[in-house]
Scaffold this active site. Structure first.
Site, PDB file in Angstrom:
ATOM      1  N   ASP A  33       8.363   9.625  -7.205  1.00  0.00           N
ATOM      2  CA  ASP A  33       7.303   8.805  -7.788  1.00  0.00           C
ATOM      3  C   ASP A  33       5.929   9.455  -7.661  1.00  0.00           C
ATOM      4  O   ASP A  33       5.317   9.419  -6.580  1.00  0.00           O
ATOM      5  CB  ASP A  33       7.301   7.427  -7.080  1.00  0.00           C
ATOM      6  CG  ASP A  33       6.215   6.527  -7.596  1.00  0.00           C
ATOM      7  OD1 ASP A  33       5.860   5.559  -6.890  1.00  0.00           O
ATOM      8  OD2 ASP A  33       5.699   6.789  -8.698  1.00  0.00           O
ATOM      9  N   ASP A 215       2.618   9.160 -14.060  1.00  0.00           N
ATOM     10  CA  ASP A 215       3.358   8.381 -13.072  1.00  0.00           C
ATOM     11  C   ASP A 215       4.857   8.316 -13.377  1.00  0.00           C
ATOM     12  O   ASP A 215       5.303   7.490 -14.180  1.00  0.00           O
ATOM     13  CB  ASP A 215       2.777   6.960 -13.000  1.00  0.00           C
ATOM     14  CG  ASP A 215       3.479   6.118 -11.959  1.00  0.00           C
ATOM     15  OD1 ASP A 215       3.230   4.892 -11.919  1.00  0.00           O
ATOM     16  OD2 ASP A 215       4.297   6.675 -11.199  1.00  0.00           O
TER      17      ASP A 215
HETATM   18  O1  LIG Z   1       3.376   1.717  -8.452  1.00  0.00           O
HETATM   19  C1  LIG Z   1       3.082   2.550  -9.271  1.00  0.00           C
HETATM   20  N1  LIG Z   1       3.938   3.557  -9.626  1.00  0.00           N
HETATM   21  N2  LIG Z   1       5.148   3.722  -8.982  1.00  0.00           N
HETATM   22  C2  LIG Z   1       6.093   2.748  -8.969  1.00  0.00           C
HETATM   23  N3  LIG Z   1       6.075   1.654  -9.690  1.00  0.00           N
HETATM   24  C3  LIG Z   1       7.243   0.827  -9.413  1.00  0.00           C
HETATM   25  C4  LIG Z   1       8.020   1.499  -8.318  1.00  0.00           C
HETATM   26  C5  LIG Z   1       7.346   2.804  -8.101  1.00  0.00           C
HETATM   27  C6  LIG Z   1       1.757   2.543  -9.937  1.00  0.00           C
HETATM   28  C7  LIG Z   1       0.796   3.425  -9.548  1.00  0.00           C
HETATM   29  C8  LIG Z   1      -0.468   3.365 -10.136  1.00  0.00           C
HETATM   30  C9  LIG Z   1      -0.724   2.433 -11.105  1.00  0.00           C
HETATM   31 BR1  LIG Z   1      -2.435   2.357 -11.902  1.00  0.00          BR
HETATM   32  C10 LIG Z   1       0.258   1.555 -11.513  1.00  0.00           C
HETATM   33  C11 LIG Z   1       1.526   1.627 -10.929  1.00  0.00           C
END
Ligand SMILES: O=C(NNC1=NCCC1)c1ccc(Br)cc1
Length: 327
Positions: A33, A215
């Site tokens: 991630d 991401d």
């Molecule tokens: O949490 C984030 N990315 N990773 C994951 N999502 C779900 C499980 C893992 C995320 C990071 C930054 C922003 Br702006 C929005 C979302």
């Protein structure tokens, strides 16, 4: 000088991609991630009701980091927390002998339900690692000085296994040149600026660009509301369904390709990638792969975009940069 490569196996509808990681003496499947900076896994400490069906890390092989705890909430409001051990972590042959491994003692239902995933391996900047009282380094940060080159690459694919590499760029995985753009690390993300968007063959831009993050942990492509609205206005039957929480289209639709200008280059997401998945199994209404980034603060270039390009996360220079190439 270490280098390594692991497969990125797509889960149903490419909702996430899982890669094998050896932690202590167990091999677990983790979701890499680039939007977070914690390496955590289900463990023998997790409640059985939460960890049934998951691979478990047994901390007996590690050394507990006394008094260290972690607690993370992701953008989709899923969450996990627990304690910390130093243990050996191997990814595609790249070894971190004393990596902070965050053992889960509690996870939210999203993780319990996703039985294919045994945890996450964060690849954002260590500045947003959630371990207290002292944040620890990500796997990439832990090994970066031992890598042949302080880079990792992301080659996700639609409905097929892709790969992550550490320490090198594989020129057989992309066509044309890699276009590099500067990264702003202030928020701990691989944050960059997109120059503009357009749909289909037309050059009628659907709007100026803006700040975005790369991401791998987010499934979809979240863009400014005006850009998403303009994109779906060109698809018969597309609608914003507030009950589903976003744009839906008929599963029979062939959405137009979506173009993103980054660093003066245009990258195309095939329209088929934006016909994402049926709302429920058998439904003829599908959820759109492009959604509005309303309320998030920036755009999120998740897997729907990343599976259309070859991406280089480069921390080898005086400041981090992102590289994109056509696949
Ligand atoms: O949490 C984030 N990315 N990773 C994951 N999502 C779900 C499980 C893992 C995320 C990071 C930054 C922003 Br702006 C929005 C979302």
């Amino acid at each position: 000088c270490q280098t390594g490569e692991v497969a990125a196996d797509p889960q149903l509808y490419d909702q996430s991609y899982l890669s094998p990681v050896t932690i202590g003496n167990s091999e677990l499947m983790l979701d890499f991630d680039t939007g977070s900076a914690d390496l955590w896994c289900f463990s023998t400490e997790s409640p059985a009701a939460q960890s049934a069906g998951h691979g478990l890390y047994n901390p007996s092989t590690g050394t507990e980091l006394d008094g260290a705890f972690w607690d993370i909430t992701y953008g989709d409001q899923s969450a996990a927390s627990g304690n910390v051990f130093a243990d050996k972590v191997v990814v595609g042959g790249v070894t971190a002998t004393k990596q902070a491994v965050e053992a889960a003692t509690s996870v939210s239902y999203e993780f319990t339900e996703d039985v294919a995933s045994d945890g996450l391996l964060g690849l954002a900047f260590s500045s947003i690692n959630t371990i207290l009282p002292q944040p620890q380094t990500t796997f990439f940060d832990t090994v970066r000085n031992s890598l042949a080159k302080a880079v990792f690459t992301v080659d996700l694919k639609k409905g097929a296994a892709g790969s992550y590499t550490f320490g090198y760029i594989d020129s057989s995985k992309y066509s044309g040149a890699i276009t590099y753009v500067p990264v702003n690390t202030a928020n701990g993300f691989w944050q960059f600026t997109a120059d503009g968007y357009s749909a289909g063959g037309s050059d009628s831009s659907t709007g100026r660009g803006g700040v975005a993050i790369a991401d791998t942990g987010t499934s979809l492509l979240y863009l400014p509301a005006s850009v998403a609205k303009a994109y779906y206005s060109g698809i018969q039957g597309a609608t914003f369904d507030f009950r589903q929480g976003g744009y839906t289209i008929p599963c029979s639709a062939t959405p137009p390709d979506f173009n993103v200008a980054i660093g003066g280059k245009t990258f195309t997401v095939p329209g088929s990638y934006i016909n994402y998945a049926p709302l429920r199994a058998g439904s003829s209404t599908c959820f759109g792969g492009i959604q509005a980034d309303t309320g998030i603060g920036f755009s999120i270039f998740g897997d729907v975009f990343l599976k259309a390009v070859y991406a280089v996360f480069d921390d080898s220079g005086s400041s981090p940069r992102l590289g994109f190439a056509a696949q």
